[in-house]
Design an enzyme around this catalytic site. Sequence first.
Site, PDB file in Angstrom:
ATOM      1  N   HIS A 130       6.050 -18.345  -3.648  1.00  0.00           N
ATOM      2  CA  HIS A 130       6.872 -19.138  -4.580  1.00  0.00           C
ATOM      3  C   HIS A 130       7.261 -18.397  -5.847  1.00  0.00           C
ATOM      4  O   HIS A 130       7.823 -19.004  -6.757  1.00  0.00           O
ATOM      5  CB  HIS A 130       6.143 -20.409  -5.001  1.00  0.00           C
ATOM      6  CG  HIS A 130       5.951 -21.400  -3.903  1.00  0.00           C
ATOM      7  ND1 HIS A 130       6.867 -22.394  -3.627  1.00  0.00           N
ATOM      8  CD2 HIS A 130       4.954 -21.549  -3.010  1.00  0.00           C
ATOM      9  CE1 HIS A 130       6.424 -23.114  -2.619  1.00  0.00           C
ATOM     10  NE2 HIS A 130       5.263 -22.632  -2.210  1.00  0.00           N
ATOM     11  N   LYS A 151      13.012 -28.556 -17.430  1.00  0.00           N
ATOM     12  CA  LYS A 151      12.130 -27.746 -16.583  1.00  0.00           C
ATOM     13  C   LYS A 151      11.083 -27.129 -17.485  1.00  0.00           C
ATOM     14  O   LYS A 151      11.183 -27.238 -18.700  1.00  0.00           O
ATOM     15  CB  LYS A 151      12.933 -26.667 -15.851  1.00  0.00           C
ATOM     16  CG  LYS A 151      13.799 -25.812 -16.779  1.00  0.00           C
ATOM     17  CD  LYS A 151      14.617 -24.795 -16.010  1.00  0.00           C
ATOM     18  CE  LYS A 151      15.877 -25.338 -15.359  1.00  0.00           C
ATOM     19  NZ  LYS A 151      15.832 -25.309 -13.912  1.00  0.00           N
ATOM     20  N   ARG A 152      10.062 -26.469 -16.904  1.00  0.00           N
ATOM     21  CA  ARG A 152       9.083 -25.782 -17.738  1.00  0.00           C
ATOM     22  C   ARG A 152       9.785 -24.831 -18.703  1.00  0.00           C
ATOM     23  O   ARG A 152      10.836 -24.267 -18.374  1.00  0.00           O
ATOM     24  CB  ARG A 152       8.098 -24.995 -16.855  1.00  0.00           C
ATOM     25  CG  ARG A 152       7.047 -25.850 -16.198  1.00  0.00           C
ATOM     26  CD  ARG A 152       6.196 -26.586 -17.211  1.00  0.00           C
ATOM     27  NE  ARG A 152       5.223 -25.700 -17.820  1.00  0.00           N
ATOM     28  CZ  ARG A 152       3.943 -25.601 -17.436  1.00  0.00           C
ATOM     29  NH1 ARG A 152       3.485 -26.356 -16.460  1.00  0.00           N
ATOM     30  NH2 ARG A 152       3.145 -24.772 -18.055  1.00  0.00           N
ATOM     31  N   LYS A 196      13.629 -18.744 -17.714  1.00  0.00           N
ATOM     32  CA  LYS A 196      14.531 -19.874 -17.485  1.00  0.00           C
ATOM     33  C   LYS A 196      15.589 -20.001 -18.583  1.00  0.00           C
ATOM     34  O   LYS A 196      16.506 -20.798 -18.489  1.00  0.00           O
ATOM     35  CB  LYS A 196      13.730 -21.173 -17.368  1.00  0.00           C
ATOM     36  CG  LYS A 196      12.815 -21.205 -16.125  1.00  0.00           C
ATOM     37  CD  LYS A 196      11.946 -22.463 -16.107  1.00  0.00           C
ATOM     38  CE  LYS A 196      10.884 -22.452 -15.027  1.00  0.00           C
ATOM     39  NZ  LYS A 196      11.386 -22.851 -13.689  1.00  0.00           N
ATOM     40  N   THR A 202      14.197 -26.650  -7.779  1.00  0.00           N
ATOM     41  CA  THR A 202      14.410 -27.876  -6.998  1.00  0.00           C
ATOM     42  C   THR A 202      15.099 -28.924  -7.857  1.00  0.00           C
ATOM     43  O   THR A 202      15.810 -29.780  -7.355  1.00  0.00           O
ATOM     44  CB  THR A 202      13.078 -28.429  -6.462  1.00  0.00           C
ATOM     45  OG1 THR A 202      12.083 -28.358  -7.489  1.00  0.00           O
ATOM     46  CG2 THR A 202      12.603 -27.657  -5.253  1.00  0.00           C
ATOM     47  N   LYS A 232      18.273 -31.812  -7.255  1.00  0.00           N
ATOM     48  CA  LYS A 232      18.228 -33.226  -7.656  1.00  0.00           C
ATOM     49  C   LYS A 232      19.420 -33.592  -8.538  1.00  0.00           C
ATOM     50  O   LYS A 232      20.036 -34.642  -8.364  1.00  0.00           O
ATOM     51  CB  LYS A 232      16.916 -33.518  -8.390  1.00  0.00           C
ATOM     52  CG  LYS A 232      15.676 -33.303  -7.518  1.00  0.00           C
ATOM     53  CD  LYS A 232      14.394 -33.223  -8.340  1.00  0.00           C
ATOM     54  CE  LYS A 232      13.253 -32.655  -7.482  1.00  0.00           C
ATOM     55  NZ  LYS A 232      12.055 -32.306  -8.289  1.00  0.00           N
TER      56      LYS A 232
HETATM   57  C1  26V Z   1       3.058 -19.083 -12.584  1.00  0.00           C
HETATM   58  C2  26V Z   1       2.769 -18.321 -13.703  1.00  0.00           C
HETATM   59  C3  26V Z   1       1.376 -18.011 -13.992  1.00  0.00           C
HETATM   60  C4  26V Z   1       1.171 -16.907 -14.984  1.00  0.00           C
HETATM   61  C5  26V Z   1       2.181 -16.890 -16.106  1.00  0.00           C
HETATM   62  C6  26V Z   1       3.598 -17.070 -15.706  1.00  0.00           C
HETATM   63  C7  26V Z   1       3.812 -17.890 -14.501  1.00  0.00           C
HETATM   64  C8  26V Z   1       5.107 -18.247 -14.162  1.00  0.00           C
HETATM   65  C9  26V Z   1       5.360 -19.008 -13.058  1.00  0.00           C
HETATM   66  C10 26V Z   1       4.343 -19.421 -12.256  1.00  0.00           C
HETATM   67  C11 26V Z   1       4.676 -20.273 -11.085  1.00  0.00           C
HETATM   68  C12 26V Z   1       4.259 -19.743  -9.794  1.00  0.00           C
HETATM   69  C13 26V Z   1       4.553 -20.613  -8.616  1.00  0.00           C
HETATM   70  C14 26V Z   1       5.638 -21.646  -8.795  1.00  0.00           C
HETATM   71  O1  26V Z   1       5.413 -22.715  -9.313  1.00  0.00           O
HETATM   72  N1  26V Z   1       6.832 -21.374  -8.308  1.00  0.00           N
HETATM   73  C15 26V Z   1       7.952 -22.309  -8.276  1.00  0.00           C
HETATM   74  O2  26V Z   1       7.968 -22.906  -6.991  1.00  0.00           O
HETATM   75  C16 26V Z   1       9.036 -23.812  -6.823  1.00  0.00           C
HETATM   76  C17 26V Z   1       8.887 -24.437  -5.451  1.00  0.00           C
HETATM   77  O3  26V Z   1       9.086 -23.506  -4.465  1.00  0.00           O
HETATM   78  C18 26V Z   1      10.365 -23.102  -6.995  1.00  0.00           C
HETATM   79  O4  26V Z   1      11.406 -24.040  -6.851  1.00  0.00           O
HETATM   80  C19 26V Z   1      10.445 -22.430  -8.347  1.00  0.00           C
HETATM   81  O5  26V Z   1      11.626 -21.673  -8.455  1.00  0.00           O
HETATM   82  C20 26V Z   1       9.228 -21.548  -8.552  1.00  0.00           C
HETATM   83  O6  26V Z   1       9.191 -21.032  -9.874  1.00  0.00           O
END
Ligand code: 26V
Length: 810
Positions: free
Chosen positions: A356, A547-548, A553, A655, A659
């Site tokens: 992801h 979004k976050r 982003k 996602t 929506k």
């Molecule tokens: C995790 C972390 C942890 C350390 C600091 C920065 C950071 C940034 C992002 C993440 C997220 C990792 C996994 C995640 O949530 N991915 C998201 O998954 C969604 C579902 O597939 C996708 O639509 C998003 O684009 C994706 O960011």
Amino acid sequence: MNKIDLSGFKAAMGQYLRYVRGKKIEDASQKDLFNAVSSVVRMLLIDITMETEDRYTKADAKRMHYLSIEFLPGRLLSNNLLNLGIEKECRDILKTMNIDLDDLLNEEHDPALGNGGLGRLAACYLDSLATLDMPGFGYGINYDYGLFKQTIMAGEQRENPDFWPNRSSPWLLARSDVRCMVPVYGRIQGTEDREGEYNPMWVDWKLILGRVHDIPIAGFGGRTVNRLRLFSAWASEDFDMQVFNEGDYFRAVEEKIQFESISKILYPSDSMAAGRELRLVQEYFLVACSVQDIIRIYLKDHEGFDQFPDKVAIQLNDTHPALTVAELMRVLVDVHGLEWDPAWKITTKTLGYTNHTLLPEALETWPVSILKRVIPRHLQIIYEINRRFIELVKQRFPNNTRLVKSMSIIREGGEQRILMANLAIIGSHSVNGVARIHSELVKNNLVPDFYRLWPERFNNKTNGVTPRRWILSANPGLSGLITEAIGDGWISDLDQLKRLEPLVHDSVFLERFAQVKRANKIDLAEIIGETTYVEVDPDSIFDIHAKRIHEYKRQFLNVLNIVHTYLKIKEDKQIPGAPRTFIFAGKAAPGYVNAKLTIRLIHGVADVINNDPEVSPWIRVVFIPDYRVSLAEALIPGADVSEQISCAGMEASGTGNMKFAMNGALTVGTLDGATVEIAERVGLENLYIFGLKVDEIAAMRKHYNPRDYIENNPDLMRVMNVIRSDLFCKKDPGIFKRLHDAVVDFGDYYFNMADFSAYVETQNQVVTDYCNKKQWAERSILNTARTGYFSSDRAIREYADDIWKIKPFP
Ligand code: 26V
């Protein structure tokens, strides 16, 4: 749709209030009534769960188990009523009791057992599995505290604990009959068995118990109810006794508390989680409980493990549950006595892994030292998996030390670390990304060597979202209109939305479509007033960035355009073609300084703009606190414009983008993640694509100098100077310099400067186009009509056919 008998509904509510709450109906609070209605609905769900389970067992169905450290299901009452097909009837029954269903729906706590996209995707997938009558089950953790609640104090994010009723929620069914035992810590004792073979024993481990709660997951149509199984940690009495007997009372209690804290809190996705031992124990706890439960269920009806991969599929939602590779091997080899080779075959045939993210800082690695302490036997198994794998690589590509280094599960050099993605890839028969462009980047940029070794393992599954929650439930106005026009088949077959296309020529439909949007904007304006105390005009363009908060982003880029527009009005006396409301929502990870500063900047800019009588008739800026599923359901239907402006190559899929488009918003976006596919489907004339593309960014990165862009663009120079000044932080001079410098002095990693002018131009085009109301409505309809592909039903069918090999059992 099956007809569910509700003749006993009222009586059952009364009984619940009387015998569970000890109250007469006239003394019941709104919360009591919510619980009463939910408990009756829950009874219906349990009946269908049992019937569903019988159906699966009778057919000896292959089952899929979706392992995820996060699930964001959102509020469930409304969804359950709609999916069971009893919403209207239930509303009417309540009306005869002078109860407004909508008031009760708002009583429900929105469980925040996830950070964002990853957890919400898992929830959409469970909805689709049940809707498609497929045996697919969620496995997660029953945290005491979900993601923090966000409040804003003087423009700053504050984090507050979010305790959710994780024992008392009406949707949780305590399964005291099922209990998982999880060994942890201890050491390995090398011994020999009777044949004189090396036989390591894991000794002196402590035992954690996994207590089980199930949330029933109702499919649309009320035929199938699957379950989401959540584990919470509990130190057993046996375990206590052992330490108590050693006479150290306080240590015993301390240890008990320590173990029970395993399921205490969801980690926010930031660097804090990385390297924390408790987080690893959490991941292992989820994996160990799940594997035990899955095997227990399998062994109820099967003997031996030959059939295991034909009856069981396990999907790893990102690398957080990647220890499943080692745990399944451990259980098969150590507990059930299989030989390594057949156990390995079974493991890889059973597991699939979804990636992801490509962000390097988000890719999980764990120090070997921590694994050695927490799960020594698993570390041993991982070493053995790696040893055999490296042999294979050396055979396939002799004398290539670079390859061995890049594909090894263990990263050498400094502190040894386990690369969880490598472990997941080596242990799975399928590796997928979550949008077409992302899957290509996984193959070609993230793990090209694995792709060369096993091209057949790699595939794409573009994300999808459930139309039940994101259209039917969130946007009743639009749903009603669609159903009137084309019938209700679209709810479980979203491609049918195509049939709306010809209606763009129907002026009555066009008018009504626009009216629905306007009504949603009025509702949203009210929420904005209540939560931010800013009055906004429902006739202005609602431009939403929700979004976050993360640098990739690019909320910052959005702010730059807002400041630019402000300066155009203020200094150049150029009035925009239409009034606009810029709406932001999103949480920043507690330790992420620049993300938190971005929230302050948005508030600082909002303060100046909203209070300036020369500017505020044209633009207003609001930040709605505490973005969560229930807030998203209110925001999305009221959007005219959807901001999807990540730096190309960084957003795996997104996602929210789906929506918004389904609900008729026009996207302003970069060619990133699933926005690429949205653009292909809705047509370039029905959204706004701008900015650098993935390959352009890759080519530019080495020589990119953000200052060139600033020096060559007086508008951008002016904006950046104002950001650096104290105009937006009069009370805290200098605080935004850090954001300015991240871009100007530290390389602008996310290419804000390079994309600025294209973004401004695009935004100006949006304003111009919006003035043609009729054409805007036509394009909005086409967004709804052409985004049926992004239903999670489509995504789940692809997973089921290509990876899991599971079938519907209607
Ligand atoms: C995790 C972390 C942890 C350390 C600091 C920065 C950071 C940034 C992002 C993440 C997220 C990792 C996994 C995640 O949530 N991915 C998201 O998954 C969604 C579902 O597939 C996708 O639509 C998003 O684009 C994706 O960011």
